[in-house]
Design a protein around this motif. Sequence first.
Motif, mmCIF file in Angstrom:
data_model
loop_
_atom_site.group_PDB
_atom_site.id
_atom_site.type_symbol
_atom_site.label_atom_id
_atom_site.label_comp_id
_atom_site.label_asym_id
_atom_site.label_seq_id
_atom_site.Cartn_x
_atom_site.Cartn_y
_atom_site.Cartn_z
ATOM 1 N N HIS A 169 0.823 -1.218 0.000
ATOM 2 C CA HIS A 169 0.000 0.000 0.000
ATOM 3 C C HIS A 169 0.854 1.264 0.000
ATOM 4 N N LYS A 170 2.041 1.203 0.604
ATOM 5 C CA LYS A 170 2.924 2.378 0.590
ATOM 6 C C LYS A 170 3.517 2.589 -0.803
ATOM 7 N N VAL A 171 3.761 1.519 -1.525
ATOM 8 C CA VAL A 171 4.246 1.640 -2.900
ATOM 9 C C VAL A 171 3.170 2.276 -3.768
ATOM 10 N N LEU A 172 1.925 1.852 -3.589
ATOM 11 C CA LEU A 172 0.820 2.440 -4.355
ATOM 12 C C LEU A 172 0.702 3.935 -4.068
ATOM 13 N N ALA A 173 0.843 4.311 -2.794
ATOM 14 C CA ALA A 173 0.773 5.732 -2.441
ATOM 15 C C ALA A 173 1.914 6.511 -3.089
ATOM 16 N N ARG A 174 3.111 5.928 -3.129
ATOM 17 C CA ARG A 174 4.245 6.613 -3.757
ATOM 18 C C ARG A 174 4.021 6.780 -5.265
ATOM 19 N N LEU A 175 3.429 5.781 -5.895
ATOM 20 C CA LEU A 175 3.118 5.889 -7.313
ATOM 21 C C LEU A 175 2.186 7.076 -7.576
ATOM 22 N N LEU A 176 1.142 7.175 -6.784
ATOM 23 C CA LEU A 176 0.198 8.277 -6.956
ATOM 24 C C LEU A 176 0.872 9.607 -6.641
ATOM 25 N N GLY A 177 1.680 9.634 -5.591
ATOM 26 C CA GLY A 177 2.357 10.867 -5.222
ATOM 27 C C GLY A 177 3.350 11.340 -6.258
ATOM 28 N N SER A 178 3.858 10.416 -7.046
ATOM 29 C CA SER A 178 4.824 10.774 -8.077
ATOM 30 C C SER A 178 4.149 11.217 -9.371
ATOM 31 N N GLY A 179 2.818 11.155 -9.387
ATOM 32 C CA GLY A 179 2.097 11.607 -10.570
ATOM 33 C C GLY A 179 1.657 10.513 -11.508
ATOM 34 N N ARG A 180 1.828 9.253 -11.082
ATOM 35 C CA ARG A 180 1.433 8.140 -11.936
ATOM 36 C C ARG A 180 0.149 7.482 -11.419
ATOM 37 N N SER A 181 -0.434 6.637 -12.240
ATOM 38 C CA SER A 181 -1.628 5.887 -11.873
ATOM 39 C C SER A 181 -1.230 4.540 -11.281
ATOM 40 N N ILE A 182 -2.110 3.951 -10.483
ATOM 41 C CA ILE A 182 -1.854 2.599 -9.980
ATOM 42 C C ILE A 182 -2.337 1.544 -10.966
ATOM 43 N N VAL A 183 -2.907 1.989 -12.079
ATOM 44 C CA VAL A 183 -3.401 1.143 -13.176
ATOM 45 C C VAL A 183 -4.297 0.018 -12.657
ATOM 46 N N ARG A 184 -4.396 -1.052 -13.464
ATOM 47 C CA ARG A 184 -5.407 -2.054 -13.154
ATOM 48 C C ARG A 184 -4.962 -2.975 -12.015
ATOM 49 N N PRO A 185 -5.936 -3.604 -11.334
ATOM 50 C CA PRO A 185 -5.597 -4.500 -10.225
ATOM 51 C C PRO A 185 -4.990 -5.809 -10.722
ATOM 52 N N GLY A 359 2.692 18.936 -13.434
ATOM 53 C CA GLY A 359 3.142 17.727 -14.106
ATOM 54 C C GLY A 359 2.677 16.429 -13.479
ATOM 55 N N LYS A 360 1.906 16.500 -12.388
ATOM 56 C CA LYS A 360 1.478 15.294 -11.690
ATOM 57 C C LYS A 360 -0.019 15.063 -11.872
ATOM 58 N N LEU A 361 -0.389 13.787 -11.938
ATOM 59 C CA LEU A 361 -1.783 13.401 -12.104
ATOM 60 C C LEU A 361 -2.622 13.869 -10.924
ATOM 61 N N ARG A 362 -3.752 14.510 -11.210
ATOM 62 C CA ARG A 362 -4.718 14.900 -10.187
ATOM 63 C C ARG A 362 -6.126 14.689 -10.747
ATOM 64 N N TYR A 363 -7.097 14.567 -9.829
ATOM 65 C CA TYR A 363 -8.507 14.511 -10.188
ATOM 66 C C TYR A 363 -9.231 15.639 -9.457
ATOM 67 N N ALA A 364 -10.315 16.114 -10.032
ATOM 68 C CA ALA A 364 -10.970 17.296 -9.474
ATOM 69 C C ALA A 364 -12.474 17.230 -9.671
ATOM 70 N N LEU A 365 -13.180 18.057 -8.912
ATOM 71 C CA LEU A 365 -14.609 18.316 -9.075
ATOM 72 C C LEU A 365 -14.779 19.813 -9.277
ATOM 73 N N ASN A 366 -15.368 20.175 -10.397
ATOM 74 C CA ASN A 366 -15.600 21.597 -10.724
ATOM 75 C C ASN A 366 -14.320 22.429 -10.595
ATOM 76 N N GLY A 367 -13.217 21.840 -11.008
ATOM 77 C CA GLY A 367 -11.955 22.581 -11.037
ATOM 78 C C GLY A 367 -11.213 22.660 -9.726
ATOM 79 N N ILE A 368 -11.728 21.993 -8.669
ATOM 80 C CA ILE A 368 -11.048 21.968 -7.373
ATOM 81 C C ILE A 368 -10.569 20.545 -7.100
ATOM 82 N N SER A 369 -9.255 20.396 -6.898
ATOM 83 C CA SER A 369 -8.684 19.119 -6.514
ATOM 84 C C SER A 369 -8.393 19.182 -5.023
ATOM 85 N N HIS A 370 -9.146 18.429 -4.249
ATOM 86 C CA HIS A 370 -9.140 18.560 -2.794
ATOM 87 C C HIS A 370 -7.820 18.110 -2.175
ATOM 88 N N VAL A 371 -7.375 18.857 -1.187
ATOM 89 C CA VAL A 371 -6.226 18.462 -0.371
ATOM 90 C C VAL A 371 -6.611 18.598 1.105
#
Length: 546
Positions: A169-185, A359-371
């Motif tokens: 799970h920590k590897v998956l978090a690092r992937l997302l934090g680096s701007g990449r997707s965790i792709v398919r299961p 340069g990193k992957l993010r997702y948003a709702l109405n232009g706001i990406s929550h942090v």
Amino acid sequence: MLRASVAILVLLSLSGVHGEDPYIYFTWNVTYGTIAPLGVPQQGILINGQFPGPNINSTTNNNIVVNVYNFLDEPFLLSWNGIQQRKNSWEDGMEGTNCPIPPGENFTYHFQVKDQIGSFFYFPSLAMHKAAGAFGGLRINSRLLIPVPFDPPADDYTVLIGDWYTKNHKVLARLLGSGRSIVRPAGVLINGKSGKDDEPLFTVEAGKTYRYRVCNVGLRTSLNFRIQGHTMKLVEMDGSHTVQNIYDSLDVHVGQCYSVLVTADQAPKDYYIVASTRFMKQVMTATGVIRYAGSNSRPSPKLPEGPVGWGWSLNQWRTFRWNLTASAARPNPQGSYHYGSINITRTIKLLNCRTRVNGKLRYALNGISHVNGDTPFKLAEYFNIANRVFEYNRMGDVPAVEEGAAAAILTPNVITAEFRTFIEIVFENPDKSIQSYHLDGYSFFPVGMGPGRWTTESRKTYNLLDAVSRHTIQVYPKSWTAIMLTFDNAGMWNLRSEIWERRYLGQQLYISVLSPARSLRDEYNIPDNALRCGAVVGLPLPPSYV
């Protein structure tokens, strides 16, 4: 050092809980442990050494007390998927409402499953912990005084289905934090197993009827559930009794729970239950065995085929109807809440988008990406320092840009909803992948779905009579879904994508519902054992609600 658990003092400190309602107690030790559900040894998160975690079996109005000891090397929180926590977002267990349990410490959750029945689950809400386990079933039975619309089953089984990753799970978090997707299961599990052996998950007796509570606890993938050689009678979903239609298979989207009755009316041998991925090019399948008592015959290797395409799934959703004649333990009893005749006071249209920020992957709702920050929004609000932590209503009720590819702003996404107002929320999904959304603290009425964009003309297609009241709903690719609800539960509540990568990277928000009366009639005071963190550490308590 672990803090001493003084559960009795905690219980006495909570206002609004009546002594005549029964208490059930749990002590849970959260630890790491090696698991290999897909044959690959990996680090899992266990509760009392179990994966999945222990089942909570309760009855409506029970007070549930769960003392959680965190033996991990990282903060930890549990949340209760679908439990409404009336007046009590203090126990919701989300990062925007509660401080995490620090490593080596404990926290006692105390909540009442007030006026609810049905099938739910709990899960770890921080980071990517859900990818490592620590989830389990939570059922709320009806009291004997409130009959359910079917005969008592011979037994009642929890079936937790979900996709699964073999990466830590920590590897998956690092992937997302680096701007990449965790792709398919990597695969699919049923109750923590992939089905590589034929040991039975459940045993039945010929001629008897059994209840299966099927919940999708996965990270991103809709699953189809079916039972070899048997049909299923749908009786409940997400805490609401349904019209009892018969199905060969059911699409269960991430975060949703369904209850079905299955009669053991076939030849006495073994049969497979099947969970397979939907809306993916490569279909992944898990199986489990139902064994008729005395069976010596292995199940047929020919599995029942699953459906194809999302149009089939949409048509199935259209067959779901609320059972208006059933008794139920709910704040708004079935048959008496005529949601279709209430005037809409506000419409919120939420457009999801996939974008890149720095340069990193993010997702948003109405232009706001929550942090999230160091201080939970609920605590900041309660201690009157919200302006130091976040800004309300950065997001508009409609997207500023109607296309989903606009740049996003990284900021806390907290909006306000006026107490006891009736609001329509429209989810628009311009993507090619399916979405699934959950709202904490509430059930809502999914009144409509359709392809393309939503317009006011879409309201002519709404079901304003018997939409099933529930807490999680899907939005099909390049389609919209509309829900309606009354914001009558004061607190700070999370609305999120149940696609965990999207939630982790910003596709969520919090809704602050404040009662102007500041009264115990509407919301409980902060519990005496509430953890404090961030900017509220050392601050004096505000005046209590009375």
